[in-house]
Scaffold this active site. Sequence first.
Site, PDB file in Angstrom:
ATOM      1  N   SER A  59      -6.779  -0.360  11.813  1.00  0.00           N
ATOM      2  CA  SER A  59      -5.920  -1.169  10.939  1.00  0.00           C
ATOM      3  C   SER A  59      -5.733  -2.578  11.519  1.00  0.00           C
ATOM      4  O   SER A  59      -5.673  -3.563  10.768  1.00  0.00           O
ATOM      5  CB  SER A  59      -4.569  -0.482  10.751  1.00  0.00           C
ATOM      6  OG  SER A  59      -3.980  -0.221  12.003  1.00  0.00           O
ATOM      7  N   SER A 114       0.819  -1.213   0.000  1.00  0.00           N
ATOM      8  CA  SER A 114       0.000   0.000   0.000  1.00  0.00           C
ATOM      9  C   SER A 114       0.858   1.271   0.000  1.00  0.00           C
ATOM     10  O   SER A 114       0.798   2.075  -0.937  1.00  0.00           O
ATOM     11  CB  SER A 114      -0.914   0.007   1.226  1.00  0.00           C
ATOM     12  OG  SER A 114      -1.578  -1.223   1.328  1.00  0.00           O
ATOM     13  N   ASN A 161     -14.249   1.934  15.288  1.00  0.00           N
ATOM     14  CA  ASN A 161     -13.631   2.837  16.275  1.00  0.00           C
ATOM     15  C   ASN A 161     -14.698   3.569  17.089  1.00  0.00           C
ATOM     16  O   ASN A 161     -14.584   3.711  18.304  1.00  0.00           O
ATOM     17  CB  ASN A 161     -12.722   3.857  15.574  1.00  0.00           C
ATOM     18  CG  ASN A 161     -11.502   3.202  14.945  1.00  0.00           C
ATOM     19  OD1 ASN A 161     -11.265   2.008  15.138  1.00  0.00           O
ATOM     20  ND2 ASN A 161     -10.735   3.959  14.183  1.00  0.00           N
ATOM     21  N   GLU A 182       0.679  -6.140  13.753  1.00  0.00           N
ATOM     22  CA  GLU A 182       1.955  -5.566  14.190  1.00  0.00           C
ATOM     23  C   GLU A 182       1.969  -5.410  15.715  1.00  0.00           C
ATOM     24  O   GLU A 182       2.647  -4.538  16.258  1.00  0.00           O
ATOM     25  CB  GLU A 182       2.192  -4.225  13.484  1.00  0.00           C
ATOM     26  CG  GLU A 182       2.382  -4.405  11.981  1.00  0.00           C
ATOM     27  CD  GLU A 182       2.642  -3.101  11.220  1.00  0.00           C
ATOM     28  OE1 GLU A 182       3.691  -2.992  10.555  1.00  0.00           O
ATOM     29  OE2 GLU A 182       1.798  -2.196  11.303  1.00  0.00           O
ATOM     30  N   GLY A 196       4.187   1.601  -0.149  1.00  0.00           N
ATOM     31  CA  GLY A 196       5.267   1.548  -1.153  1.00  0.00           C
ATOM     32  C   GLY A 196       4.746   2.018  -2.510  1.00  0.00           C
ATOM     33  O   GLY A 196       5.407   2.794  -3.215  1.00  0.00           O
ATOM     34  N   LYS A 252       1.789   8.111  18.535  1.00  0.00           N
ATOM     35  CA  LYS A 252       0.966   7.290  17.640  1.00  0.00           C
ATOM     36  C   LYS A 252       0.819   5.881  18.226  1.00  0.00           C
ATOM     37  O   LYS A 252      -0.267   5.288  18.185  1.00  0.00           O
ATOM     38  CB  LYS A 252       1.646   7.243  16.256  1.00  0.00           C
ATOM     39  CG  LYS A 252       0.966   6.358  15.220  1.00  0.00           C
ATOM     40  CD  LYS A 252      -0.067   7.134  14.444  1.00  0.00           C
ATOM     41  CE  LYS A 252      -0.929   6.329  13.480  1.00  0.00           C
ATOM     42  NZ  LYS A 252      -0.289   5.307  12.721  1.00  0.00           N
ATOM     43  N   ALA A 310      -3.871   4.000   2.671  1.00  0.00           N
ATOM     44  CA  ALA A 310      -3.956   3.288   1.391  1.00  0.00           C
ATOM     45  C   ALA A 310      -4.210   1.820   1.690  1.00  0.00           C
ATOM     46  O   ALA A 310      -3.843   1.337   2.760  1.00  0.00           O
ATOM     47  CB  ALA A 310      -2.660   3.451   0.610  1.00  0.00           C
TER      48      ALA A 310
HETATM   49  P1  NAD Z   1       1.541  -3.831   2.888  1.00  0.00           P
HETATM   50  O1  NAD Z   1       1.379  -5.180   3.513  1.00  0.00           O
HETATM   51  O2  NAD Z   1       0.442  -3.294   2.035  1.00  0.00           O
HETATM   52  O3  NAD Z   1       2.865  -3.805   2.019  1.00  0.00           O
HETATM   53  C1  NAD Z   1       4.081  -4.342   2.448  1.00  0.00           C
HETATM   54  C2  NAD Z   1       4.762  -4.960   1.246  1.00  0.00           C
HETATM   55  O4  NAD Z   1       6.085  -5.316   1.610  1.00  0.00           O
HETATM   56  C3  NAD Z   1       4.079  -6.240   0.743  1.00  0.00           C
HETATM   57  O5  NAD Z   1       3.851  -6.112  -0.646  1.00  0.00           O
HETATM   58  C4  NAD Z   1       5.122  -7.334   1.023  1.00  0.00           C
HETATM   59  O6  NAD Z   1       5.107  -8.377   0.075  1.00  0.00           O
HETATM   60  C5  NAD Z   1       6.410  -6.509   0.914  1.00  0.00           C
HETATM   61  N1  NAD Z   1       7.580  -7.164   1.523  1.00  0.00           N
HETATM   62  C6  NAD Z   1       7.708  -7.690   2.770  1.00  0.00           C
HETATM   63  N2  NAD Z   1       8.939  -8.203   2.930  1.00  0.00           N
HETATM   64  C7  NAD Z   1       9.612  -8.004   1.772  1.00  0.00           C
HETATM   65  C8  NAD Z   1      10.923  -8.319   1.320  1.00  0.00           C
HETATM   66  N3  NAD Z   1      11.791  -8.961   2.104  1.00  0.00           N
HETATM   67  N4  NAD Z   1      11.266  -7.967   0.062  1.00  0.00           N
HETATM   68  C9  NAD Z   1      10.395  -7.324  -0.750  1.00  0.00           C
HETATM   69  N5  NAD Z   1       9.132  -6.992  -0.381  1.00  0.00           N
HETATM   70  C10 NAD Z   1       8.750  -7.322   0.882  1.00  0.00           C
HETATM   71  O7  NAD Z   1       1.863  -2.820   4.089  1.00  0.00           O
HETATM   72  P2  NAD Z   1       1.530  -1.261   4.194  1.00  0.00           P
HETATM   73  O8  NAD Z   1       0.086  -1.087   4.503  1.00  0.00           O
HETATM   74  O9  NAD Z   1       2.116  -0.535   3.032  1.00  0.00           O
HETATM   75  O10 NAD Z   1       2.298  -0.905   5.539  1.00  0.00           O
HETATM   76  C11 NAD Z   1       3.701  -0.694   5.622  1.00  0.00           C
HETATM   77  C12 NAD Z   1       3.958  -0.014   6.972  1.00  0.00           C
HETATM   78  O11 NAD Z   1       3.325   1.267   6.967  1.00  0.00           O
HETATM   79  C13 NAD Z   1       3.324  -0.784   8.152  1.00  0.00           C
HETATM   80  O12 NAD Z   1       4.153  -0.716   9.278  1.00  0.00           O
HETATM   81  C14 NAD Z   1       2.016  -0.035   8.410  1.00  0.00           C
HETATM   82  O13 NAD Z   1       1.557  -0.119   9.752  1.00  0.00           O
HETATM   83  C15 NAD Z   1       2.435   1.402   8.077  1.00  0.00           C
HETATM   84  N6  NAD Z   1       1.315   2.273   7.688  1.00  0.00           N
HETATM   85  C16 NAD Z   1       0.431   1.888   6.726  1.00  0.00           C
HETATM   86  C17 NAD Z   1      -0.611   2.736   6.362  1.00  0.00           C
HETATM   87  C18 NAD Z   1      -1.606   2.354   5.294  1.00  0.00           C
HETATM   88  O14 NAD Z   1      -2.584   3.108   5.090  1.00  0.00           O
HETATM   89  N7  NAD Z   1      -1.455   1.269   4.586  1.00  0.00           N
HETATM   90  C19 NAD Z   1      -0.732   3.973   7.001  1.00  0.00           C
HETATM   91  C20 NAD Z   1       0.195   4.347   7.979  1.00  0.00           C
HETATM   92  C21 NAD Z   1       1.220   3.491   8.316  1.00  0.00           C
HETATM   93  O1  KPL Z   2      -3.953   4.657  13.273  1.00  0.00           O
HETATM   94  C1  KPL Z   2      -5.041   4.126  13.441  1.00  0.00           C
HETATM   95  C2  KPL Z   2      -5.182   2.712  13.045  1.00  0.00           C
HETATM   96  O2  KPL Z   2      -6.290   2.233  12.778  1.00  0.00           O
HETATM   97  O3  KPL Z   2      -4.134   2.037  12.978  1.00  0.00           O
HETATM   98  C3  KPL Z   2      -6.130   4.896  14.125  1.00  0.00           C
HETATM   99  C4  KPL Z   2      -7.182   5.329  13.150  1.00  0.00           C
HETATM  100  C5  KPL Z   2      -5.533   6.147  14.757  1.00  0.00           C
HETATM  101  C6  KPL Z   2      -6.739   4.103  15.238  1.00  0.00           C
HETATM  102  O4  KPL Z   2      -5.794   3.764  16.196  1.00  0.00           O
END
Ligand code: NAD
Ligand code: KPL
Length: 303
Positions: free
Chosen positions: A250, A10, A200, A262, A12, A182, A129
């Site tokens: 999440s 997402s 929530n 996580e 990336g 956070k 995302a």
């Molecule tokens: P995701 O699962 O959508 O994407 C992670 C990607 O990393 C996957 O495609 C997976 O195959 C790849 N991957 C894992 N190990 C790998 C490796 N060794 N080599 C190559 N690719 C590898 O995760 P995401 O939602 O993008 O989340 C990433 C981080 O961002 C998390 O810690 C999440 O909590 C944080 N985050 C996400 C969002 C969101 O809206 N998605 C928002 C805020 C924070």
């Molecule tokens: O960051 C969030 C999540 O769902 O991971 C919120 C919306 C702040 C709830 O903790």
Amino acid sequence: MIWHILGAGSLGTLWATRLARAGLPVRLILRDPARLAAYRTAGGLRLSEAGNTQCHALEAELPAGEMPIHRLLLACKAYDAEPAITELAPRLAADAELILLQNGLGSQQAVADLLPGRRCLFASSTEGAFRQGDFDVVFAGQGMTWLGDPKDPQPPAWLADLQLAGIPHQWSPDILMRLWRKLALNCAINPLTVLHDCRNGDLRNLASEVATLCDELQLLLRACGQNAAAEGLHEEVQRVITATAANYSSMHQDVARGRRTEIRYLLGYACSAARRQELQLPHLQELQQRLQSALQARGLPLD
Ligand code: NAD
Ligand code: KPL
């Protein structure tokens, strides 16, 4: 300077497509030959934004590629960060700089410890995302990404690339404060939404449980020297619960989809920090046990 991006999920995809749209060179690093073949069959990354979908045929390679890496965005989950960097370490140039996008705490320090001498920026993002299919991502919520370096308060000049790419960001001289804040928000909200299988907003019916958790989280933050992160925590948790009332957290979404959470980098990190500080936080510890039982019942990893 090429932007290497590990993790075509997402966030990336959100970063890779915006950087590439701004004309910056981007190369994706995919996990293994099967993922690379699937990516080539898909023809690129699809990003849907405000009802408009575009396909971006970005260059992609395997971790064992030849080219040295000078700038890396690590965009995988927290539990994948350390193994991913261990595999990639031989390709990281001596002057490599990294952005670590992982939520929670613990994984960033573990990665930085593997890479002495390389600059690691920690990030905390409120952008949203989700993946609706393989290499097919929906940009679901505008937000902000805070970036900082716990060892150096000066921002790198190349943050101008993010400006060019229209990635909303702010330099944060105290990024650990943002990450702790956070983490505390996530600990007060996410586990309860899993345990009660609710949105929530339904946590408004559990007001005293939320308040007790916030009290314990504040004690923890203060014991860890994070006074600014402790300030007004309960009020902010209430604001977030109201602002995101219709959403599933999440962690709830991960559990509902049968995906690993996580927890180790959120509630697990908080409980370990409390133990290190010799703080008794009975409600937080009970919450961790209840959450682990719920994960076990669904056959999901407990950390
Ligand atoms: P995701 O699962 O959508 O994407 C992670 C990607 O990393 C996957 O495609 C997976 O195959 C790849 N991957 C894992 N190990 C790998 C490796 N060794 N080599 C190559 N690719 C590898 O995760 P995401 O939602 O993008 O989340 C990433 C981080 O961002 C998390 O810690 C999440 O909590 C944080 N985050 C996400 C969002 C969101 O809206 N998605 C928002 C805020 C924070
Ligand atoms: O960051 C969030 C999540 O769902 O991971 C919120 C919306 C702040 C709830 O903790």
